[in-house]
Design a protein around this motif. Structure first.
Motif, PDB file in Angstrom:
ATOM      1  N   PHE A  63     -21.461 -31.036 -33.850  1.00 37.46           N
ATOM      2  CA  PHE A  63     -21.579 -29.568 -33.884  1.00 37.46           C
ATOM      3  C   PHE A  63     -20.199 -28.940 -33.739  1.00 37.46           C
ATOM      4  CE2 PHE A  63     -25.981 -30.332 -32.767  1.00 37.46           C
ATOM      5  CZ  PHE A  63     -26.662 -29.255 -33.317  1.00 37.46           C
ATOM      6  N   ASP A  64     -19.943 -27.952 -34.566  1.00 38.57           N
ATOM      7  CA  ASP A  64     -18.726 -27.147 -34.452  1.00 38.57           C
ATOM      8  C   ASP A  64     -19.153 -25.781 -33.906  1.00 38.57           C
ATOM      9  OD1 ASP A  64     -16.657 -25.359 -34.945  1.00 38.57           O
ATOM     10  OD2 ASP A  64     -16.592 -25.691 -37.118  1.00 38.57           O
ATOM     11  N   ALA A  65     -18.892 -25.551 -32.614  1.00 35.96           N
ATOM     12  CA  ALA A  65     -19.225 -24.248 -32.038  1.00 35.96           C
ATOM     13  C   ALA A  65     -17.996 -23.350 -32.181  1.00 35.96           C
ATOM     14  CB  ALA A  65     -19.646 -24.405 -30.581  1.00 35.96           C
ATOM     15  N   THR A  70     -21.962 -21.270 -35.410  1.00 31.31           N
ATOM     16  CA  THR A  70     -22.185 -22.651 -34.978  1.00 31.31           C
ATOM     17  C   THR A  70     -22.647 -23.446 -36.194  1.00 31.31           C
ATOM     18  OG1 THR A  70     -22.829 -21.836 -32.810  1.00 31.31           O
ATOM     19  CG2 THR A  70     -23.432 -24.101 -33.319  1.00 31.31           C
ATOM     20  N   ARG A  71     -22.064 -24.630 -36.363  1.00 30.76           N
ATOM     21  CA  ARG A  71     -22.378 -25.444 -37.551  1.00 30.76           C
ATOM     22  C   ARG A  71     -22.739 -26.854 -37.142  1.00 30.76           C
ATOM     23  NH1 ARG A  71     -16.931 -22.816 -37.396  1.00 30.76           N
ATOM     24  NH2 ARG A  71     -17.613 -20.740 -37.970  1.00 30.76           N
ATOM     25  N   ILE A  72     -23.695 -27.421 -37.877  1.00 32.30           N
ATOM     26  CA  ILE A  72     -24.044 -28.825 -37.645  1.00 32.30           C
ATOM     27  C   ILE A  72     -23.599 -29.640 -38.853  1.00 32.30           C
ATOM     28  CG2 ILE A  72     -26.410 -28.569 -38.590  1.00 32.30           C
ATOM     29  CD1 ILE A  72     -27.331 -30.640 -36.524  1.00 32.30           C
ATOM     30  N   ALA A 139     -16.708 -27.015 -28.772  1.00 32.88           N
ATOM     31  CA  ALA A 139     -16.500 -25.582 -28.942  1.00 32.88           C
ATOM     32  C   ALA A 139     -15.016 -25.317 -29.113  1.00 32.88           C
ATOM     33  CB  ALA A 139     -17.032 -24.845 -27.723  1.00 32.88           C
ATOM     34  N   THR A 140     -14.709 -24.295 -29.888  1.00 33.36           N
ATOM     35  CA  THR A 140     -13.293 -23.970 -30.111  1.00 33.36           C
ATOM     36  C   THR A 140     -12.946 -22.621 -29.475  1.00 33.36           C
ATOM     37  OG1 THR A 140     -13.870 -23.199 -32.332  1.00 33.36           O
ATOM     38  CG2 THR A 140     -13.095 -25.471 -32.141  1.00 33.36           C
ATOM     39  N   ALA A 141     -12.139 -21.828 -30.173  1.00 26.07           N
ATOM     40  CA  ALA A 141     -11.486 -20.693 -29.523  1.00 26.07           C
ATOM     41  C   ALA A 141     -12.418 -19.643 -28.907  1.00 26.07           C
ATOM     42  CB  ALA A 141     -10.553 -20.031 -30.524  1.00 26.07           C
ATOM     43  N   TYR A 181      -6.305 -30.966 -30.614  1.00 24.48           N
ATOM     44  CA  TYR A 181      -7.229 -31.874 -31.297  1.00 24.48           C
ATOM     45  C   TYR A 181      -7.814 -31.232 -32.547  1.00 24.48           C
ATOM     46  CZ  TYR A 181      -7.168 -35.733 -28.102  1.00 24.48           C
ATOM     47  OH  TYR A 181      -6.762 -36.825 -27.394  1.00 24.48           O
ATOM     48  N   GLU A 182      -8.028 -29.931 -32.448  1.00 23.78           N
ATOM     49  CA  GLU A 182      -8.617 -29.218 -33.583  1.00 23.78           C
ATOM     50  C   GLU A 182      -7.732 -29.413 -34.822  1.00 23.78           C
ATOM     51  OE1 GLU A 182      -9.305 -25.304 -32.174  1.00 23.78           O
ATOM     52  OE2 GLU A 182     -10.368 -24.692 -33.986  1.00 23.78           O
ATOM     53  N   GLY A 183      -6.420 -29.253 -34.618  1.00 21.94           N
ATOM     54  CA  GLY A 183      -5.483 -29.422 -35.719  1.00 21.94           C
ATOM     55  C   GLY A 183      -5.407 -30.863 -36.180  1.00 21.94           C
ATOM     56  N   LEU A 208      -3.535 -26.189 -42.677  1.00 24.67           N
ATOM     57  CA  LEU A 208      -3.540 -24.869 -42.035  1.00 24.67           C
ATOM     58  C   LEU A 208      -4.981 -24.419 -41.898  1.00 24.67           C
ATOM     59  CD1 LEU A 208      -0.799 -23.147 -44.249  1.00 24.67           C
ATOM     60  CD2 LEU A 208      -0.548 -23.770 -41.832  1.00 24.67           C
ATOM     61  N   ASP A 209      -5.396 -24.150 -40.677  1.00 23.76           N
ATOM     62  CA  ASP A 209      -6.765 -23.701 -40.416  1.00 23.76           C
ATOM     63  C   ASP A 209      -6.650 -22.308 -39.798  1.00 23.76           C
ATOM     64  OD1 ASP A 209      -9.405 -23.358 -39.654  1.00 23.76           O
ATOM     65  OD2 ASP A 209      -9.571 -25.261 -38.574  1.00 23.76           O
ATOM     66  N   LEU A 210      -7.379 -21.374 -40.348  1.00 20.74           N
ATOM     67  CA  LEU A 210      -7.374 -20.021 -39.783  1.00 20.74           C
ATOM     68  C   LEU A 210      -8.790 -19.661 -39.365  1.00 20.74           C
ATOM     69  CD1 LEU A 210      -5.928 -17.356 -39.136  1.00 20.74           C
ATOM     70  CD2 LEU A 210      -6.252 -16.677 -41.518  1.00 20.74           C
ATOM     71  N   SER A 421     -13.501 -29.957 -42.654  1.00 21.35           N
ATOM     72  CA  SER A 421     -13.561 -29.422 -41.298  1.00 21.35           C
ATOM     73  C   SER A 421     -13.087 -30.501 -40.322  1.00 21.35           C
ATOM     74  CB  SER A 421     -15.014 -29.049 -40.988  1.00 21.35           C
ATOM     75  OG  SER A 421     -15.234 -29.019 -39.614  1.00 21.35           O
ATOM     76  N   TRP A 422     -12.613 -30.096 -39.153  1.00 19.18           N
ATOM     77  CA  TRP A 422     -12.191 -31.080 -38.151  1.00 19.18           C
ATOM     78  C   TRP A 422     -13.334 -31.990 -37.719  1.00 19.18           C
ATOM     79  CZ3 TRP A 422     -15.203 -30.613 -33.984  1.00 19.18           C
ATOM     80  CH2 TRP A 422     -15.713 -29.360 -33.664  1.00 19.18           C
ATOM     81  N   THR A 423     -14.570 -31.588 -38.044  1.00 19.34           N
ATOM     82  CA  THR A 423     -15.727 -32.333 -37.542  1.00 19.34           C
ATOM     83  C   THR A 423     -15.788 -33.783 -38.044  1.00 19.34           C
ATOM     84  OG1 THR A 423     -16.959 -31.295 -39.314  1.00 19.34           O
ATOM     85  CG2 THR A 423     -17.208 -30.349 -37.122  1.00 19.34           C
TER      86      THR A 423
HETATM   87 CA   LIG Z   1     -12.899 -23.340 -36.634  1.00 18.53          CA
END
Ligand SMILES: [Ca+2]
Ligand SMILES: Nc1ncnc2c1ncn2[C@@H]1O[C@H](COP(=O)(O)OP(=O)(O)O)[C@@H](O)[C@H]1O
Length: 438
Positions: A63-65, A70-72, A139-141, A181-183, A208-210, A421-423
């Motif tokens: 999961f990317d919160a 939120t994404r699975i 979860a991220t930012a 880690y996200e990067g 580059l992720d925005l 995605s980082w997932t």
């Molecule tokens: Ca993100």
């Protein structure tokens, strides 16, 4: 399948050609005996080796919160033969909006959104594999910006949802991910999907992720100079696929597109926002509206009397960007993969095709920003923030990171039908931490 594999010493670890079929096996895998046992025991305890040897599929749920949603991601891996290591076969992806942080005061409701997504995994994963399928949420930012107490209650509720599910819940399965880690994990994903992590001639690409609340830049420095000139906390060693990568990476909290809107409006970290009107020359003159972000309501509007348009907007945006980011010299001449809001805004303004993505120069964002900001009335059917967003992207790239006007950006959403995605990187990392080492 531990007991379906050959003895440890015979494990195939050769570098096979990389197939864009996303074969794990094409990567250099060296599995230590101990780690391999751990890994396969977790997934396929000896007495649970699938009866049908062809039934060799396994799954990972990540999961990317994010701050805006939120994404699975349900990844399917196949172990085609005992000699070869598993291949990534596909991904099932779904998302909901808003993100968990919008439920800061209703953690149970927030967890409910996760449960609804997890129900998809119940349908996607065959029942006999539920217990062996790990589920993790990072979860991220959005959550990084909440108070510790609110963030923790949300995570606790989600953890309960996981515990009540039939899936494998590893320790620390619900957490706030460290920005670096996200990067790194997004970099792993992109370079894995584009085949850059296999073979001898690795020409890795920077990423580059925005996001909504934070932004990341990651690349593998080629020059000694870069390593010398870079502050230590921007460099991280990361082991994956039997290689150690010393990456330049940084996550700038508060520099995501939506957080930047608030900063530009002067509304970021302002105590009382009730009834306060935040104005900007980047917005249509007559505009007055409300906007919800991170569970807070903001009122914002255009410069009714004052200036509007690209130039004044650029000056306004510059204040939140200039001198705030580290500028590694090396990136000036390199090209980067860019996704998330870089991609979305490029699609919104027809700079690229939604399905195919495309290659842009940094100056294409600037030209489009000028066109939109100096003709806001023509663009009033789209988001009132379009001008501000494009100017922010331009300023972030040029004045923030220090990219040249002609730096090439490869805008990409999916590679071979898998989300950039980082997932995916995080799932590899999860599988590794469960006992497999690449
Ligand atoms: Ca993100
Ligand atoms: N699976 C995905 N693949 C590519 N882009 C995504 C994916 N999920 C979200 N995004 C993009 O991420 C951006 C939103 O960032 P978000 O993840 O919500 O914020 P943050 O990373 O700051 O927590 C949007 O541009 C959205 O399109």
């Amino acid at each position: 399948m531990l007991n379906c594999l050959r003895s440890p010493g015979k494990m195939a670890v050769s570098r096979l050609p990389f197939f864009l079929a996303l074969a794990f096996s094409s990567l250099s895998f060296v599995l230590s005996h101990w780690n391999r046992e751990m890994w396969f025991q977790d997934f396929f305890p000896p007495n649970m080796c699938p009866i049908n040897a062809k039934d060799n599929t396994f799954y990972g749920i990540m999961f990317d919160a994010g701050s805006t949603g939120t994404r699975i991601h349900i990844y399917t891996f196949v172990q085609k033969s005992p000699e070869n290591l598993p291949e990534l076969e596909g991904e099932i992806f779904e998302s909901v909006k808003p993100g968990l942080s919008a439920y800061a005061d209703q953690p149970e409701k927030g967890a409910e959104t996760v449960k609804r997504l997890l129900d998809m995994a119940i349908d996607a994963v065959p029942p006999h594999l539920w217990k062996k399928t790990p589920v993790v949420l990072k979860a991220t930012a959005g959550l990084r910006l909440l108070s510790e107490e609110k963030a923790q209650s949300l995570l606790l509720e989600v953890r309960e949802v996981f515990e009540e599910s039939p899936f494998l819940v590893p320790e620390d399965s619900v957490s706030i991910m460290d920005g670096s880690y996200e990067g790194i994990l997004a970099w792993i994903t992109v370079n894995f999907l584009t085949g850059q992590l296999s073979g001898q001639n690795q020409h890795t690409v920077g990423t580059l992720d925005l996001g909504g609340a934070s932004t990341q830049i990651t690349f593998l420095p080629r020059f000694e100079e870069t390593l010398k000139e870079t502050p230590g906390d921007f460099l991280t060693s990361f082991e994956m696929f039997n290689s150690t990568y010393k990456l330049y990476t940084h996550s700038y909290l508060g520099f995501g597109l939506k957080a930047a809107r608030l900063a530009i409006l002067g509304a970021l970290n302002v105590e009382a926002v009730d009834g306060q009107m935040f104005r900007s020359s980047c917005l249509p003159k007559q505009l007055e509206a409300e906007w919800h972000f991170g569970g807070v309501k903001y009122q914002y509007g255009g410069n009714k009397e004052g200036e509007t348009g690209f130039k004044p907007c650029y000056l306004e945006v510059l204040k939140v960007v200039k001198g705030k980011l580290h500028q590694p010299d090396e990136i000036r001449g390199s090209s980067f993969y860019a996704f998330s809001y870089y991609y979305d805004r490029a699609v919104d303004t027809n700079l690229i095709d939604y399905e195919k993505g495309g290659v842009l120069e940094v100056r294409d964002f600037e030209r489009k920003a000028e066109e939109v900001c100096d003709n806001m009335e023509k663009y009033n059917s789209s988001s009132p923030f379009l001008c501000m967003d494009l100017v922010y992207i331009t300023a972030l790239l040029k004045e923030g990171f220090g990219f040249r006007d002609n730096t090439l950006l490869q805008l990409t959403k999916k590679v071979n039908n898998v989300e950039t995605s980082w997932t995916l990187g995080a799932t590899f990392h999860l599988l590794q931490s469960l006992g497999i080492t690449y």
